[in-house]
Design a protein around this motif. Sequence first.
Motif, short mmCIF file in Angstrom:
data_model
loop_
_atom_site.label_atom_id
_atom_site.label_comp_id
_atom_site.label_asym_id
_atom_site.label_seq_id
_atom_site.Cartn_x
_atom_site.Cartn_y
_atom_site.Cartn_z
N THR A 1 15.61 8.22 -3.44
CA THR A 1 15.06 7.05 -2.86
C THR A 1 13.63 7.33 -2.82
O THR A 1 12.94 6.39 -2.31
CB THR A 1 15.56 6.65 -1.63
N ASP A 2 13.11 8.67 -2.80
CA ASP A 2 11.71 8.76 -2.64
C ASP A 2 10.88 8.35 -3.83
O ASP A 2 11.32 8.47 -5.00
CB ASP A 2 11.43 10.44 -2.85
N SER A 3 9.67 7.57 -3.56
CA SER A 3 8.86 6.99 -4.68
C SER A 3 7.76 8.14 -4.94
O SER A 3 7.18 8.68 -4.08
CB SER A 3 8.17 5.95 -3.84
N LEU A 4 7.87 8.57 -6.04
CA LEU A 4 7.07 9.62 -6.91
C LEU A 4 5.79 8.97 -7.63
O LEU A 4 5.93 8.12 -8.28
CB LEU A 4 7.87 10.38 -7.69
N VAL A 5 4.80 9.85 -7.55
CA VAL A 5 3.54 9.39 -8.22
C VAL A 5 3.01 10.65 -9.16
O VAL A 5 2.92 11.89 -8.50
CB VAL A 5 2.32 9.04 -7.21
N PRO B 1 -1.10 6.79 2.86
CA PRO B 1 -2.14 6.58 2.09
C PRO B 1 -2.08 5.27 1.40
O PRO B 1 -0.85 4.67 1.39
CB PRO B 1 -2.35 7.49 1.11
N PRO B 2 -3.11 4.67 0.59
CA PRO B 2 -3.21 3.37 -0.03
C PRO B 2 -2.14 3.78 -1.18
O PRO B 2 -1.85 4.81 -1.89
CB PRO B 2 -4.72 3.35 -0.40
N GLN B 3 -1.39 2.60 -1.79
CA GLN B 3 -0.64 2.56 -2.91
C GLN B 3 -1.37 3.05 -3.95
O GLN B 3 -2.59 2.80 -4.39
CB GLN B 3 0.11 1.26 -3.11
N ALA B 4 -0.87 3.75 -4.83
CA ALA B 4 -1.51 4.57 -6.07
C ALA B 4 -1.58 3.30 -7.13
O ALA B 4 -0.71 2.49 -7.30
CB ALA B 4 -0.59 5.59 -6.65
N GLY B 5 -2.97 3.28 -7.73
CA GLY B 5 -3.21 2.14 -8.78
C GLY B 5 -2.62 2.42 -10.13
O GLY B 5 -1.66 3.31 -10.11
N ALA B 6 -3.05 1.73 -10.95
CA ALA B 6 -2.79 1.83 -12.32
C ALA B 6 -3.08 3.10 -13.05
O ALA B 6 -3.99 3.96 -12.27
CB ALA B 6 -3.27 0.72 -13.20
#
Length: 302
Positions: A189-193, A245-250
């Motif tokens: 369930t971890d959201s990865l960037v 932090p802010p959500q990662a962008g495109a």
Amino acid sequence: DRTGRPLSGVSTLLFATSSALPGAAPAGSVPNPAAGVVVTDGRGRYTITDEVSAGRYVLVLQRDGYTRVVRRLALEPAAGAVPFDARLTPLAAPAGTLDPTQGGILESGALRLEVAAAAVPGTTSVAVRLTAIGEQGLPDFLPLGWTPIATVEVRLEEGGVVLPEGLATPFVSDGVHLTLPLPAWVVPTDSLVAVRYDLAAGAWLVLPDAERLVGTDGTALVRLTLSGPGTVAVLRADEDPVTAPPQAGAAGTVLRGSGQPEIIPAMTANLTLDPPVVAPTGRATARVVASSADAASAWPSG
């Protein structure tokens, strides 16, 4: 060094922030001359005492056989500056040789690089190194609020010369992919960037969405799309609303971090040695756990 001791012989080069840095300049171009150059001593220390005007600068620390680290700092008139500790990582052995015209698959331990035909520029064969980097060996600091899960440097060498990083050696869109394992503590369930470090810009840039996979042995994997050689990382954001932090962008945008706490609380830390008793010629591993003294104030990762 490879035993964890201070590293001597590291070239430490000081550049103005507007300079073309070694490793970032396109092939064939000449990087700007450094404003100061020294080499670390036997204890890994260095001091630059040249006449340097006030301004913003970049320290590039490099040595053959190791990854590169940079530190960015501002110099005030008639004042010195102490940059944060830098840790260079020993390079992995070459994973193999790649013919850019044909592409191929190269593996180094649990790391796997897939290259489509003509996805890497040029026609001359290149040696490929895939070096896993620990949390303390990143080339530069992450924005606050992000934790590195896995980091790899992808290095291409042509005739012993390292090709420049990032878009100075551009890959064809969706033509090069890196697959790497995830630590056991990462949950589905971890959201990865996925991000890459842009040496020229001094920033972490967002990569296309990471693809979660499962290996034949059940190992959790992640597959990244690369835009050029250099350092890439998989990150997880803080979940606490206070430090998130802010959500990662495109893809291609700069990764943003959370702000500094408005009120900086006092810190407390515990240090333990393993083994606790060290012989005169022995060594131990130190582990430091720091937290807010009030055991309540939140701190962002990074």
